[in-house]
Design an enzyme around this catalytic site. Structure first.
Site, PDB file in Angstrom:
ATOM      1  N   GLU A 155      19.281  44.167  16.890  1.00 51.85           N
ATOM      2  CA  GLU A 155      18.358  43.219  17.489  1.00 51.85           C
ATOM      3  C   GLU A 155      17.127  43.931  18.051  1.00 51.85           C
ATOM      4  OE1 GLU A 155      22.563  41.711  18.660  1.00 51.85           O
ATOM      5  OE2 GLU A 155      21.590  43.599  18.065  1.00 51.85           O
ATOM      6  N   CYS A 168      25.086  42.035  22.379  1.00 54.62           N
ATOM      7  CA  CYS A 168      25.828  42.621  23.497  1.00 54.62           C
ATOM      8  C   CYS A 168      25.189  42.224  24.823  1.00 54.62           C
ATOM      9  CB  CYS A 168      25.889  44.138  23.369  1.00 54.62           C
ATOM     10  SG  CYS A 168      24.278  44.957  23.516  1.00 54.62           S
ATOM     11  N   SER A 223      57.535  63.834  -9.840  1.00 56.83           N
ATOM     12  CA  SER A 223      57.200  62.540  -9.240  1.00 56.83           C
ATOM     13  C   SER A 223      56.097  61.790  -9.986  1.00 56.83           C
ATOM     14  CB  SER A 223      56.769  62.733  -7.780  1.00 56.83           C
ATOM     15  OG  SER A 223      55.634  63.563  -7.701  1.00 56.83           O
ATOM     16  N   ASP A 226      51.490  69.506  -3.180  1.00 61.57           N
ATOM     17  CA  ASP A 226      50.912  68.681  -4.246  1.00 61.57           C
ATOM     18  C   ASP A 226      49.456  68.975  -4.544  1.00 61.57           C
ATOM     19  OD1 ASP A 226      53.380  67.463  -4.248  1.00 61.57           O
ATOM     20  OD2 ASP A 226      52.726  65.721  -3.088  1.00 61.57           O
ATOM     21  N   LEU A 230      55.162  63.722   8.461  1.00 62.17           N
ATOM     22  CA  LEU A 230      53.999  63.053   9.058  1.00 62.17           C
ATOM     23  C   LEU A 230      54.321  61.602   9.372  1.00 62.17           C
ATOM     24  CD1 LEU A 230      50.884  63.398   9.673  1.00 62.17           C
ATOM     25  CD2 LEU A 230      50.525  62.328   7.441  1.00 62.17           C
TER      26      LEU A 230
END
Length: 353
Positions: free
Chosen positions: A60, A83, A173, A205, A285
């Site tokens: 704004e 705001c 996998s 990986d 994790l």
């Protein structure tokens, strides 16, 4: 809240333009991306603005500065409610009043402590209207969700066989899920701000964690790629980056956070303007985030295959009896080729009784 009618103004088109302006702001920032138009009574654009990130003028204010005295009598069309609080920049609601803006149309109410701009504007005699707009809602959805949580929203992604295996007994996998499921996984990466793995997954990986199309080309929107853990990665790793900092490669930014504390991980990511996190790491994790109560959603890609042995998709969560089983709400089910995609929400214990 309503304001006077706008004659000949397509608010959806105006907000579409404001969303496009907002997209010029940083994708990762503590503040939301916001766009603003100032419209003359005939609907023509007097000025435009967008928020450029923390510490810069809000959308704004940028539009008002561009308009100068021509702002008086205009209608401000904003993706997010102006705001009302004093932070690094003055309140936008006060600036709009001071500039003589006649009316404000906003698409999304501000859910944070900065909200209340609409009430301030109305008290000053400015017409106010809330106009729902899907693209504006999507624009700030992650930011609003993270603001409510006080941290980034966390999704734990799992791809497994029907019997819950993420690899065969010999460690292979690729590929458990179908090309359609893998394509969706790459699309999901474009929808989050950060993808997180542990050093174990990074070492085993060597994933790139990038978002790519079916021809292995980088997609336009790339997440921040994050490695969590103390171990060093070899220089040849696709996720190698400097200590406690980030490295920018042709595939996007990489950040290595040398901690095992999920709370510290999310705090560091929030400081970088990350509002949504996708956990793609291994069981260590995932268990750390789950036990800390920091998993908000599970995204499971389930392949119609059986292995009977091999690593499991779900780590030890510290559950010793069926009465303590983690219960999940099935939010959504989609079919991805031969596979299923399940979106689930952990049900807090207090909701089970």
């Amino acid at each position: 809240m309503t304001g006077p009618p706008l004659v000949g103004v397509d608010l959806d088109a105006a907000l579409d333009r404001a969303v496009a302006l907002a997209g010029r702001g940083p994708a990762r920032d503590r503040n939301p991306r916001v766009g603003c138009l100032l419209l003359a009574p005939d609907g023509s654009i007097v000025a435009e603005g967008h928020h450029g990130g923390v510490g810069t003028p809000h959308a704004e204010a940028t539009a008002l500065a561009a308009a100068g005295p021509s702002a008086r009598g205009t209608t401000a069309v904003v993706t997010l409610e102006p705001c009302s609080h004093h932070g690094r920049t003055p309140p936008c609601a006060e600036a709009l009043v001071a500039a003589g803006v006649a009316q404000v149309v906003y698409a999304v109410a501000d859910p944070t402590h900065a909200g209340g701009g609409a009430a301030l504007l109305e008290a000053a005699g400015v017409g106010v209207r809330e106009h729902r707009h899907t693209a504006s809602e999507r624009l700030v959805a992650d930011w609003a969700r993270a603001a409510a949580l006080g941290r980034p929203h966390v999704t734990w992604k799992v791809a497994s066989t029907l019997d819950g295996r993420v690899a065969a007994a010999d460690g292979t996998s690729r590929w458990i899920t179908s090309p359609q499921a893998r394509a969706e996984a790459h699309r999901v990466r474009t929808q989050v701000a950060a993808v997180v793995v542990g050093t174990g997954t990074a070492l085993a990986d060597d994933p790139s964690l990038t978002a790519r199309d079916h021809r292995d080309r980088l997609l336009p929107d790339q997440p921040l790629r994050v490695v969590v853990g103390h171990r060093d990665l070899p220089a040849s790793s696709r996720l190698a980056g400097p200590d406690a900092g980030d490295a920018t490669t042709t595939e996007g930014e990489v950040l290595h956070l040398r901690t095992h504390d999920p709370v510290q991980v999310l705090a560091a990511l929030r400081e970088r303007g990350v509002h949504s996190v996708l956990l793609e790491g291994g069981p260590t994790l995932a268990a750390a985030f789950w036990r800390a109560g920091l998993v908000d959603e599970l995204l499971v890609h389930l392949a119609p295959a059986l292995l009977g042995a091999g690593p499991g998709a779900v780590p030890d969560l510290g559950i010793g009896t069926i009465a303590d089983a983690a219960r999940l709400e099935l939010v959504e089910v989609d079919r991805l080729g031969p596979d299923l995609q399940l979106r689930l929400r952990p049900i807090p214990p207090e909701e089970l009784h």
